[in-house]
Design a protein around this motif. Sequence first.
Motif, PDB file in Angstrom:
ATOM      1  N   GLN B   3       2.984  -8.584  -0.506  1.00 52.26           N
ATOM      2  CA  GLN B   3       3.973  -8.761   0.538  1.00 52.26           C
ATOM      3  C   GLN B   3       5.347  -8.335   0.054  1.00 52.26           C
ATOM      4  O   GLN B   3       5.750  -8.624  -1.070  1.00 52.26           O
ATOM      5  CB  GLN B   3       3.996 -10.233   0.927  1.00 52.26           C
ATOM      6  N   ASN B  31       4.944   4.342   3.468  1.00 50.83           N
ATOM      7  CA  ASN B  31       6.204   4.287   4.201  1.00 50.83           C
ATOM      8  C   ASN B  31       6.652   2.849   4.294  1.00 50.83           C
ATOM      9  O   ASN B  31       5.895   1.922   3.971  1.00 50.83           O
ATOM     10  CB  ASN B  31       6.052   4.886   5.606  1.00 50.83           C
ATOM     11  N   GLN B  33       8.957   0.187   6.968  1.00 45.87           N
ATOM     12  CA  GLN B  33       9.567   0.045   8.284  1.00 45.87           C
ATOM     13  C   GLN B  33      10.423  -1.222   8.315  1.00 45.87           C
ATOM     14  O   GLN B  33      10.181  -2.165   7.568  1.00 45.87           O
ATOM     15  CB  GLN B  33       8.473  -0.084   9.358  1.00 45.87           C
ATOM     16  N   TYR B  35      11.873  -4.123  11.140  1.00 49.60           N
ATOM     17  CA  TYR B  35      11.710  -4.683  12.464  1.00 49.60           C
ATOM     18  C   TYR B  35      12.748  -5.785  12.681  1.00 49.60           C
ATOM     19  O   TYR B  35      13.197  -6.433  11.734  1.00 49.60           O
ATOM     20  CB  TYR B  35      10.312  -5.297  12.640  1.00 49.60           C
ATOM     21  N   PHE B  88      12.795  -7.961   9.366  1.00 47.12           N
ATOM     22  CA  PHE B  88      11.628  -7.912   8.486  1.00 47.12           C
ATOM     23  C   PHE B  88      11.410  -6.490   7.987  1.00 47.12           C
ATOM     24  O   PHE B  88      11.533  -5.534   8.761  1.00 47.12           O
ATOM     25  CB  PHE B  88      10.361  -8.336   9.234  1.00 47.12           C
ATOM     26  N   GLU B  92       3.528  -0.099   4.330  1.00 46.47           N
ATOM     27  CA  GLU B  92       2.182   0.450   4.477  1.00 46.47           C
ATOM     28  C   GLU B  92       1.790   0.948   3.092  1.00 46.47           C
ATOM     29  O   GLU B  92       2.281   1.969   2.632  1.00 46.47           O
ATOM     30  CB  GLU B  92       2.187   1.582   5.483  1.00 46.47           C
ATOM     31  N   ARG B  96      -4.662   0.687   1.023  1.00 49.85           N
ATOM     32  CA  ARG B  96      -4.783  -0.654   1.581  1.00 49.85           C
ATOM     33  C   ARG B  96      -5.350  -0.596   2.985  1.00 49.85           C
ATOM     34  O   ARG B  96      -5.021  -1.410   3.828  1.00 49.85           O
ATOM     35  CB  ARG B  96      -3.420  -1.349   1.595  1.00 49.85           C
ATOM     36  N   ASP B  97      -6.183   0.413   3.251  1.00 48.76           N
ATOM     37  CA  ASP B  97      -6.849   0.533   4.550  1.00 48.76           C
ATOM     38  C   ASP B  97      -5.838   0.593   5.678  1.00 48.76           C
ATOM     39  O   ASP B  97      -6.115   0.112   6.774  1.00 48.76           O
ATOM     40  CB  ASP B  97      -7.803  -0.643   4.774  1.00 48.76           C
ATOM     41  N   ASP B  98      -4.693   1.148   5.406  1.00 49.49           N
ATOM     42  CA  ASP B  98      -3.664   1.364   6.418  1.00 49.49           C
ATOM     43  C   ASP B  98      -3.100   0.089   7.007  1.00 49.49           C
ATOM     44  O   ASP B  98      -2.519   0.103   8.079  1.00 49.49           O
ATOM     45  CB  ASP B  98      -4.215   2.243   7.556  1.00 49.49           C
ATOM     46  N   LYS B  99      -3.281  -1.027   6.344  1.00 48.63           N
ATOM     47  CA  LYS B  99      -2.681  -2.260   6.853  1.00 48.63           C
ATOM     48  C   LYS B  99      -1.183  -2.216   6.662  1.00 48.63           C
ATOM     49  O   LYS B  99      -0.665  -1.647   5.700  1.00 48.63           O
ATOM     50  CB  LYS B  99      -3.225  -3.466   6.091  1.00 48.63           C
ATOM     51  N   ILE B 100      -0.479  -2.854   7.563  1.00 47.70           N
ATOM     52  CA  ILE B 100       0.970  -3.000   7.451  1.00 47.70           C
ATOM     53  C   ILE B 100       1.255  -4.445   7.088  1.00 47.70           C
ATOM     54  O   ILE B 100       0.847  -5.354   7.805  1.00 47.70           O
ATOM     55  CB  ILE B 100       1.667  -2.594   8.757  1.00 47.70           C
ATOM     56  N   ILE B 101       1.947  -4.641   5.982  1.00 43.87           N
ATOM     57  CA  ILE B 101       2.198  -5.974   5.458  1.00 43.87           C
ATOM     58  C   ILE B 101       3.676  -6.293   5.609  1.00 43.87           C
ATOM     59  O   ILE B 101       4.535  -5.509   5.192  1.00 43.87           O
ATOM     60  CB  ILE B 101       1.790  -6.077   3.980  1.00 43.87           C
ATOM     61  N   PHE B 102       3.964  -7.455   6.174  1.00 41.83           N
ATOM     62  CA  PHE B 102       5.339  -7.866   6.441  1.00 41.83           C
ATOM     63  C   PHE B 102       5.870  -8.811   5.372  1.00 41.83           C
ATOM     64  O   PHE B 102       5.122  -9.598   4.801  1.00 41.83           O
ATOM     65  CB  PHE B 102       5.417  -8.577   7.798  1.00 41.83           C
ATOM     66  N   GLY B 103       7.163  -8.733   5.146  1.00 44.43           N
ATOM     67  CA  GLY B 103       7.845  -9.701   4.313  1.00 44.43           C
ATOM     68  C   GLY B 103       8.181 -10.956   5.104  1.00 44.43           C
ATOM     69  O   GLY B 103       7.800 -11.094   6.266  1.00 44.43           O
ATOM     70  N   LYS B 104       8.904 -11.874   4.464  1.00 48.64           N
ATOM     71  CA  LYS B 104       9.209 -13.157   5.100  1.00 48.64           C
ATOM     72  C   LYS B 104      10.457 -13.099   5.962  1.00 48.64           C
ATOM     73  O   LYS B 104      10.742 -14.019   6.710  1.00 48.64           O
ATOM     74  CB  LYS B 104       9.348 -14.240   4.028  1.00 48.64           C
TER      75      LYS B 104
END
Lengths: 113, 112
Positions: B3, B31, B33, B35, B88, B92, B96-104
Amino acid sequence: DVKVTQSSRYLVKRTGEKVFLECVQDMDHENMFWYRQDPGLGLRLIYFSYDVKMKEKGDIPEGYSVSREKKERFSLILESASTNQTSMYLCASSLPQLPGELFFGEGSRLTVL
Amino acid sequence: SQQGEEDPQALSIQEGENATMNCSYKTSINNLQWYRQNSGRGLVHLILIRSNEREKHSGRLRVTLDTSKKSSSLLITASRAADTASYFCATEFMNRDDKIIFGKGTRLHILP
């Protein structure tokens, strides 16, 4: 504009109940995701789907299941709700190509008593 | 955990000032991103920066990416009351199977 609609903004359920959270997107996106958001923990990925009838576990799938019978609809199911599943649930969709900008719904705040 | 981590956790500034938020991550990314989330609402995409880019602008937003330090920053210039929100970073990761992981997230409060 892309629209991701979550059927319920607020739900209150009792421990042990079966809960369905529905998500519909109107932009023909292949990818759909379910996250839960908790204070201090940020967003955590529960399940995702890259195609109809396809599903993949995210980081915290325990206690949840999903259904993707149609491309536009991705449902999150809590078979037997527990109090630790009280949370904000966020659905998102995206196109299949990388990079994947996510389009989010407004969220469903679930309280399990 | 892979994360991303935002810093600071919370930030209060006067309207008109610039706001800077940072994001650090641990493994190589495709990449990154940013939000925004207004209280009680869903997330809205702000800007995406690819791993081969160093800086990107969008209106009052400026994002930088330093892959050698595994960090990114989001600068909001001339802040407005409407900028009050949580921000946030989302990464990507490669392999990691294209998962997008968000920070806190960073909670930004603009004072009138």
